[in-house]
Scaffold this motif. Sequence first.
Motif, PDB file in Angstrom:
ATOM      1  N   SER A 197       4.626 -21.041 -35.466  1.00  0.00           N
ATOM      2  CA  SER A 197       5.345 -20.250 -36.471  1.00  0.00           C
ATOM      3  C   SER A 197       6.725 -20.824 -36.749  1.00  0.00           C
ATOM      4  CB  SER A 197       5.475 -18.793 -36.001  1.00  0.00           C
ATOM      5  OG  SER A 197       4.219 -18.203 -35.825  1.00  0.00           O
ATOM      6  N   ALA A 198       7.453 -21.144 -35.682  1.00  0.00           N
ATOM      7  CA  ALA A 198       8.797 -21.691 -35.841  1.00  0.00           C
ATOM      8  C   ALA A 198       8.763 -23.045 -36.545  1.00  0.00           C
ATOM      9  CB  ALA A 198       9.471 -21.820 -34.477  1.00  0.00           C
ATOM     10  N   TYR A 199       7.694 -23.783 -36.355  1.00  0.00           N
ATOM     11  CA  TYR A 199       7.573 -25.118 -36.957  1.00  0.00           C
ATOM     12  C   TYR A 199       7.206 -25.053 -38.445  1.00  0.00           C
ATOM     13  CZ  TYR A 199       5.769 -29.829 -37.783  1.00  0.00           C
ATOM     14  OH  TYR A 199       5.537 -31.081 -38.285  1.00  0.00           O
ATOM     15  N   LEU A 200       6.314 -24.131 -38.793  1.00  0.00           N
ATOM     16  CA  LEU A 200       5.752 -24.121 -40.144  1.00  0.00           C
ATOM     17  C   LEU A 200       6.590 -23.380 -41.181  1.00  0.00           C
ATOM     18  CD1 LEU A 200       1.931 -23.514 -39.483  1.00  0.00           C
ATOM     19  CD2 LEU A 200       3.055 -25.663 -40.070  1.00  0.00           C
ATOM     20  N   PHE A 201       7.306 -22.348 -40.768  1.00  0.00           N
ATOM     21  CA  PHE A 201       7.910 -21.449 -41.745  1.00  0.00           C
ATOM     22  C   PHE A 201       9.432 -21.452 -41.669  1.00  0.00           C
ATOM     23  CE2 PHE A 201       3.844 -19.457 -40.310  1.00  0.00           C
ATOM     24  CZ  PHE A 201       3.105 -19.799 -41.437  1.00  0.00           C
ATOM     25  N   ILE A 330       1.507 -16.372 -36.726  1.00  0.00           N
ATOM     26  CA  ILE A 330       1.288 -17.364 -37.780  1.00  0.00           C
ATOM     27  C   ILE A 330       0.918 -16.674 -39.088  1.00  0.00           C
ATOM     28  CG2 ILE A 330      -0.131 -19.321 -38.499  1.00  0.00           C
ATOM     29  CD1 ILE A 330      -0.413 -20.061 -35.549  1.00  0.00           C
ATOM     30  N   PHE A 331      -0.022 -15.741 -39.033  1.00  0.00           N
ATOM     31  CA  PHE A 331      -0.412 -15.025 -40.251  1.00  0.00           C
ATOM     32  C   PHE A 331       0.759 -14.212 -40.788  1.00  0.00           C
ATOM     33  CE2 PHE A 331      -2.053 -11.352 -42.532  1.00  0.00           C
ATOM     34  CZ  PHE A 331      -2.906 -11.954 -43.447  1.00  0.00           C
ATOM     35  N   SER A 332       1.506 -13.559 -39.905  1.00  0.00           N
ATOM     36  CA  SER A 332       2.632 -12.729 -40.345  1.00  0.00           C
ATOM     37  C   SER A 332       3.743 -13.576 -40.947  1.00  0.00           C
ATOM     38  CB  SER A 332       3.162 -11.909 -39.167  1.00  0.00           C
ATOM     39  OG  SER A 332       2.177 -11.045 -38.653  1.00  0.00           O
ATOM     40  N   GLY A 333       4.007 -14.748 -40.366  1.00  0.00           N
ATOM     41  CA  GLY A 333       5.014 -15.650 -40.926  1.00  0.00           C
ATOM     42  C   GLY A 333       4.619 -16.132 -42.305  1.00  0.00           C
ATOM     43  N   TRP A 334       3.333 -16.479 -42.459  1.00  0.00           N
ATOM     44  CA  TRP A 334       2.836 -16.898 -43.780  1.00  0.00           C
ATOM     45  C   TRP A 334       2.930 -15.737 -44.767  1.00  0.00           C
ATOM     46  CZ3 TRP A 334      -1.436 -14.850 -46.372  1.00  0.00           C
ATOM     47  CH2 TRP A 334      -1.802 -15.531 -47.539  1.00  0.00           C
TER      48      TRP A 334
END
Length: 357
Positions: A197-201, A330-334
Motif C-alpha cells: 500500500s505504501a509503495y503503490l499509492f 491495498i483495496f482500500s488505498g486504491w
Amino acid sequence: MKLSSSFSVGVLISPWLIASTFAAVNFPFTPRVLPHHTSRVYSSLDAYNNAAAAKDALAYTLMQQRGGSTAANAPSSNNKDFTNQLPTFSDSDNEGHLEIAKKLKNRNATNLSRKITHAAFGVFFACLNQFIPRAKFVPIMCGITGVSLMIELLRYRKGFGWMNSALHFFLGGALRKHEMEGKFTGSFYYFAGVTVSAYLFPQTAATMGICQLALADPSASYFGRRTRHIYWSRIEGQLGGIGRNKGLLGFLGGALFCFPFNYRVFKIAKWGAAGIPGGNMSLITVSLLMGMAGAFADLAVPTPALVMPKKVLGVPVPPFHVDDNFVVPIFSGWACTKIFELVGWDQGLKLAEHIIL
C-alpha cells in the motif's frame, strides 16, 4: 500514483518470491513421522506374526523416508536392534507448536485481545507512514516483511521450535489456533499489505488504506460474529465463494464503525484557505465510502481462506493463502484514490500532523 508499473511491482515483490521458493526447495513441507505414531503403522502390519517383525518393518520404512537405507539394509528376523538406527526426534521441536495451539482460540471465537492488537498495530503503521518519508518507510517495511516470511518458513522445522515459543510469549492470546497448526500467522500478510500500500499509492491514500485495515477488518469480524445467528444476513456460498461464511450485517457494522474515525481525519486535514471541496456533504460521503471499501474488502475474502496447492509444477510451495490483512489495505488505498477523483479532492491532500489530532 508513482512507480506503479508492472515492472516496478515485480521488482518490489521479487525478493519475497525468491526467498519463498528457495526455502520451499531447501525446507520441503513434508510431514515428519514421530516415534509415538508407530501404533498407526503397527496396526496395519497383518502380514507379520509378532511385534518384533512389526518394529523392524516400521524402522525400515522410516529409514527409507529419511533416505538412510537401501535394499541391503532391509531388516531380518535376527536383527533385533535395528530400531536403534532410527533418527531421533525432539518432542519440543516437533510438537511444541501443537501444545501452544491447545491454549489458543479458534477463528470462530470473538478474541477481543486479537482485535485490539490488530487495531493498535494498524494505527501505529499508519502513523509511521505519515511521519517517515516514503523513500525510507517502504525499504523498512520490506525488511520487516522479509524477516516475517523467513520466520514463517522456518518455525515448523526441526530446531526452530523456539520461534513458536517466542511468538506465543509476545502475542499470547492474540494468536489463533490454526496459526500454530501449520498455517502462517496473519503478521506476514499484515506487513506485506502495509508495504504494498505504501509503495503503490500516494501517502494519504496509503495511510487511509492502512487505517481501514486497523478498524474495518476487526470491527466487521466482530459484528459478523455477533449477528451470525441472523440467517438472512449470511452469505454462505451464494456468491460463488466470495464472502463465504461471512455476513452482510458484519459488513455494515464495519463500515459504520470506521465512519467517525474517517470523518475526523478528513475534517482536520490540511485543506488550506479554500476549505473542503464540496463542503460537509462530500466529507460525509468520502468518510462513509472509505469505511464501506474497507469492510467490503474484508467481506470479499472467504472463510476458510483460499490456500495455494502444496506443489506447483512438482515443486513444494509454502502454505500461502488469500488473507484479508493483505487485501484490505491495498483495496482500500486504491478505493481512496478513486473516491478522491469522484468528489474532486486533490490526491496530494495532506492529513493533520498526528492524523486525528
